[in-house]
Design a protein around this motif. Structure first.
Motif, PDB file in Angstrom:
ATOM      1  N   TYR A 135       0.819  -1.210   0.000  1.00 23.53           N
ATOM      2  CA  TYR A 135       0.000   0.000   0.000  1.00 23.53           C
ATOM      3  C   TYR A 135       0.856   1.265   0.000  1.00 23.53           C
ATOM      4  O   TYR A 135       0.394   2.336  -0.381  1.00 23.53           O
ATOM      5  CB  TYR A 135      -0.933   0.011   1.215  1.00 23.53           C
ATOM      6  CG  TYR A 135      -2.149  -0.875   1.066  1.00 23.53           C
ATOM      7  CD1 TYR A 135      -2.884  -0.879  -0.111  1.00 23.53           C
ATOM      8  CD2 TYR A 135      -2.572  -1.699   2.108  1.00 23.53           C
ATOM      9  CE1 TYR A 135      -3.999  -1.684  -0.255  1.00 23.53           C
ATOM     10  CE2 TYR A 135      -3.686  -2.510   1.980  1.00 23.53           C
ATOM     11  CZ  TYR A 135      -4.397  -2.500   0.790  1.00 23.53           C
ATOM     12  OH  TYR A 135      -5.498  -3.297   0.648  1.00 23.53           O
ATOM     13  N   PRO A 171       1.396   3.925  -4.081  1.00 20.44           N
ATOM     14  CA  PRO A 171       1.323   5.390  -4.213  1.00 20.44           C
ATOM     15  C   PRO A 171       2.651   6.012  -4.631  1.00 20.44           C
ATOM     16  O   PRO A 171       2.666   6.988  -5.384  1.00 20.44           O
ATOM     17  CB  PRO A 171       0.918   5.854  -2.808  1.00 20.44           C
ATOM     18  CG  PRO A 171       0.301   4.674  -2.166  1.00 20.44           C
ATOM     19  CD  PRO A 171       0.999   3.481  -2.733  1.00 20.44           C
ATOM     20  N   LEU A 176       0.714  10.964   2.028  1.00 23.89           N
ATOM     21  CA  LEU A 176       0.161   9.616   1.887  1.00 23.89           C
ATOM     22  C   LEU A 176       1.178   8.500   2.070  1.00 23.89           C
ATOM     23  O   LEU A 176       0.796   7.353   2.288  1.00 23.89           O
ATOM     24  CB  LEU A 176      -0.501   9.466   0.511  1.00 23.89           C
ATOM     25  CG  LEU A 176      -1.620  10.456   0.184  1.00 23.89           C
ATOM     26  CD1 LEU A 176      -2.217  10.137  -1.175  1.00 23.89           C
ATOM     27  CD2 LEU A 176      -2.696  10.436   1.263  1.00 23.89           C
ATOM     28  N   SER A 200      -8.121  16.172   7.306  1.00 24.64           N
ATOM     29  CA  SER A 200      -8.953  14.972   7.239  1.00 24.64           C
ATOM     30  C   SER A 200     -10.338  15.170   7.848  1.00 24.64           C
ATOM     31  O   SER A 200     -11.211  14.313   7.689  1.00 24.64           O
ATOM     32  CB  SER A 200      -8.249  13.809   7.949  1.00 24.64           C
ATOM     33  OG  SER A 200      -8.027  14.115   9.315  1.00 24.64           O
ATOM     34  N   TYR A 237     -10.732  11.354   0.851  1.00 25.20           N
ATOM     35  CA  TYR A 237     -11.049   9.970   0.484  1.00 25.20           C
ATOM     36  C   TYR A 237     -10.165   8.995   1.255  1.00 25.20           C
ATOM     37  O   TYR A 237     -10.650   7.985   1.782  1.00 25.20           O
ATOM     38  CB  TYR A 237     -10.863   9.771  -1.017  1.00 25.20           C
ATOM     39  CG  TYR A 237     -11.078   8.341  -1.460  1.00 25.20           C
ATOM     40  CD1 TYR A 237     -12.369   7.837  -1.642  1.00 25.20           C
ATOM     41  CD2 TYR A 237     -10.000   7.490  -1.678  1.00 25.20           C
ATOM     42  CE1 TYR A 237     -12.571   6.526  -2.033  1.00 25.20           C
ATOM     43  CE2 TYR A 237     -10.186   6.180  -2.070  1.00 25.20           C
ATOM     44  CZ  TYR A 237     -11.478   5.699  -2.247  1.00 25.20           C
ATOM     45  OH  TYR A 237     -11.669   4.394  -2.624  1.00 25.20           O
ATOM     46  N   ILE A 238      -8.882   9.296   1.333  1.00 20.82           N
ATOM     47  CA  ILE A 238      -7.956   8.421   2.051  1.00 20.82           C
ATOM     48  C   ILE A 238      -8.310   8.376   3.534  1.00 20.82           C
ATOM     49  O   ILE A 238      -8.258   7.317   4.175  1.00 20.82           O
ATOM     50  CB  ILE A 238      -6.503   8.896   1.858  1.00 20.82           C
ATOM     51  CG1 ILE A 238      -6.102   8.797   0.388  1.00 20.82           C
ATOM     52  CG2 ILE A 238      -5.551   8.082   2.723  1.00 20.82           C
ATOM     53  CD1 ILE A 238      -6.184   7.411  -0.197  1.00 20.82           C
ATOM     54  N   LYS A 281     -11.209   6.062   3.992  1.00 22.26           N
ATOM     55  CA  LYS A 281     -10.901   4.654   3.741  1.00 22.26           C
ATOM     56  C   LYS A 281      -9.646   4.203   4.487  1.00 22.26           C
ATOM     57  O   LYS A 281      -9.072   3.165   4.164  1.00 22.26           O
ATOM     58  CB  LYS A 281     -10.670   4.440   2.235  1.00 22.26           C
ATOM     59  CG  LYS A 281     -11.859   4.803   1.363  1.00 22.26           C
ATOM     60  CD  LYS A 281     -13.004   3.828   1.550  1.00 22.26           C
ATOM     61  CE  LYS A 281     -14.136   4.135   0.591  1.00 22.26           C
ATOM     62  NZ  LYS A 281     -15.261   3.174   0.738  1.00 22.26           N
ATOM     63  N   ASN A 282      -9.246   4.942   5.497  1.00 16.65           N
ATOM     64  CA  ASN A 282      -7.941   4.711   6.118  1.00 16.65           C
ATOM     65  C   ASN A 282      -7.776   3.312   6.691  1.00 16.65           C
ATOM     66  O   ASN A 282      -6.715   2.702   6.590  1.00 16.65           O
ATOM     67  CB  ASN A 282      -7.696   5.744   7.214  1.00 16.65           C
ATOM     68  CG  ASN A 282      -6.370   5.514   7.922  1.00 16.65           C
ATOM     69  OD1 ASN A 282      -5.325   5.553   7.300  1.00 16.65           O
ATOM     70  ND2 ASN A 282      -6.428   5.233   9.210  1.00 16.65           N
ATOM     71  N   LEU A 335      -6.857   1.180   3.683  1.00  8.99           N
ATOM     72  CA  LEU A 335      -5.687   1.550   2.887  1.00  8.99           C
ATOM     73  C   LEU A 335      -4.416   1.715   3.707  1.00  8.99           C
ATOM     74  O   LEU A 335      -3.316   1.681   3.158  1.00  8.99           O
ATOM     75  CB  LEU A 335      -5.974   2.857   2.126  1.00  8.99           C
ATOM     76  CG  LEU A 335      -7.109   2.782   1.102  1.00  8.99           C
ATOM     77  CD1 LEU A 335      -7.321   4.143   0.455  1.00  8.99           C
ATOM     78  CD2 LEU A 335      -6.809   1.742   0.030  1.00  8.99           C
ATOM     79  N   LEU A 364      -2.955   4.295   5.125  1.00 11.08           N
ATOM     80  CA  LEU A 364      -2.106   5.373   4.625  1.00 11.08           C
ATOM     81  C   LEU A 364      -2.021   6.563   5.571  1.00 11.08           C
ATOM     82  O   LEU A 364      -1.309   7.514   5.295  1.00 11.08           O
ATOM     83  CB  LEU A 364      -2.617   5.858   3.262  1.00 11.08           C
ATOM     84  CG  LEU A 364      -2.402   4.896   2.098  1.00 11.08           C
ATOM     85  CD1 LEU A 364      -3.082   5.423   0.851  1.00 11.08           C
ATOM     86  CD2 LEU A 364      -0.927   4.673   1.834  1.00 11.08           C
ATOM     87  N   GLN A 365      -2.770   6.519   6.677  1.00 10.57           N
ATOM     88  CA  GLN A 365      -2.707   7.645   7.599  1.00 10.57           C
ATOM     89  C   GLN A 365      -1.280   7.801   8.113  1.00 10.57           C
ATOM     90  O   GLN A 365      -0.623   6.822   8.459  1.00 10.57           O
ATOM     91  CB  GLN A 365      -3.654   7.442   8.783  1.00 10.57           C
ATOM     92  CG  GLN A 365      -3.655   8.632   9.737  1.00 10.57           C
ATOM     93  CD  GLN A 365      -4.695   8.471  10.828  1.00 10.57           C
ATOM     94  OE1 GLN A 365      -5.497   7.555  10.783  1.00 10.57           O
ATOM     95  NE2 GLN A 365      -4.683   9.366  11.794  1.00 10.57           N
TER      96      GLN A 365
END
Length: 344
Positions: free
Chosen positions: A10, A14, A53, A114, A187-188, A191-192, A195, A197-198
């Motif tokens: 993940y 990116p 990200l 966020s 969006y991230i 959906k954290n 994904l 990505l936080q």
């Protein structure tokens, strides 16, 4: 182990994706000239998204790789002769500086952006404008340092001349950060859990390599002596008559023109040779040891002696008194090769 590998994936996707987007995006917008308005670019927002990200400080390679890749596609030389193109260093270090400042404030920015509130929009707009402003101040200073006398009036001239470009660039930053950057962040954030990505809290020891990289680029940008203006051959700009050697090769029936950026040690003859290689025409020359000089016999099949015409060369309208292989030339010179009856 499986979850760890999935988390690494993940992060890798990116990284690669943003490099591709930055590279292709800059090539399409700048290289192909399809910008909606002048100075519109996406590298700045790609830089911001990479830092936000991607958990690793290696995110700093995204803007650098995107710039190098797009410069290669566009044809912007990263090196001029055997020297690094120093305005390129100012450009690269400008994006790296923005990336570093974002990295150092990453968690605080994420916590505000966020939330998806009106404050988030205002912050994102401010980040877009502020990033562009800092970048343009830095790169304009680079142009002043490399190309102009080091005095206050010249510095003011550079910044004044750059205002129209800066205005468009500020609009670009505002639009891309709000229209592209903020929706992706929201969006991230939503959906954290999936994904992963936080951003995580980076220790100081993890930030040190990023700081050293940026400081190194900044130091390289100022290589050379600040008290003197570098030769223009050390800086890549458009091949104008002021920043390259203008070459004119002419007979009664045809003319070849070219512009070549000077290299260290260039002579009228070496420039003619390079022009012949780049423009696919032939030259024939003979070296005479007794004169320690090279005589041009023919250029593009125009042979010396035909109807009393021979090849003569002029530099800035003046007929030199030495052979072409002994006469040094540099950027700003006009080199003319004329097939004519020798002057008496």
């Amino acid at each position: 182990m499986k979850m760890k590998n999935q988390g690494n994936l993940y992060q890798l996707l990116p990284l690669i994706g943003l490099i591709i987007i930055g590279t292709i995006g800059r090539y399409v917008l700048y290289g192909m000239g399809v910008q909606p308005f002048p100075n519109f670019e996406i590298i700045m927002v790609v830089t911001f998204l990479a830092i936000m990200l991607i958990r690793s400080p290696l995110a700093l390679i995204v803007p650098l790789a995107s710039m190098v890749g797009s410069d290669l596609l566009i044809g912007n030389p990263i090196f001029v002769g055997d020297q690094m193109n120093r305005i390129v260093l100012f450009t690269y270090s400008g994006f790296a500086l923005i990336a570093l400042l974002t990295l150092l404030n990453k968690n605080r920015l994420w916590n505000t952006l966020s939330q998806g509130r009106l404050k988030s929009i205002g912050l994102m707009a401010g980040l877009g404008v502020g990033s562009v402003l800092l970048y343009d101040i830095w790169t304009n200073m680079g142009w002043w340092y490399l190309m102009y006398p080091h005095d206050a009036s010249s510095l003011l001239l550079v910044y004044t001349a750059g205002l129209p470009f800066m205005l468009y660039h500020l609009i670009s930053g505002l639009v891309t950060f709000c229209a592209i950057g903020l929706p992706i962040i929201l969006y991230i954030a939503k959906k954290n859990d999936h994904l992963q990505l936080q951003p995580i809290q980076l220790r100081i020891i993890h930030k040190i390599p990023a700081v050293l990289l940026v400081l190194g680029l900044i130091a390289l940008s100022f290589t050379g002596t600040a008290a003197t203006i570098p030769q223009k051959s050390e800086v890549w700009v458009e091949k104008s008559d002021q920043t390259s050697i203008r070459i004119i090769i002419t007979t009664d029936s045809w003319t070849i023109t070219d512009n070549l950026v000077a290299k260290p040690g260039d002579t009228a003859y070496s420039v003619l040779q390079r022009s012949a290689q780049e423009n696919s025409f032939s030259i024939d020359a003979t070296y005479y040891a007794q004169f320690d000089s090279t005589l041009i016999n023919s250029i593009n099949n125009a042979v010396g002696g035909t109807d009393g015409n021979y090849w003569q060369y002029y530099v800035n309208g003046r007929l030199p008194e030495v052979g072409a292989d002994k006469y040094p030339v540099t950027n700003g010179d006009v080199l003319t090769w004329s097939f004519e009856v020798p002057p008496t």
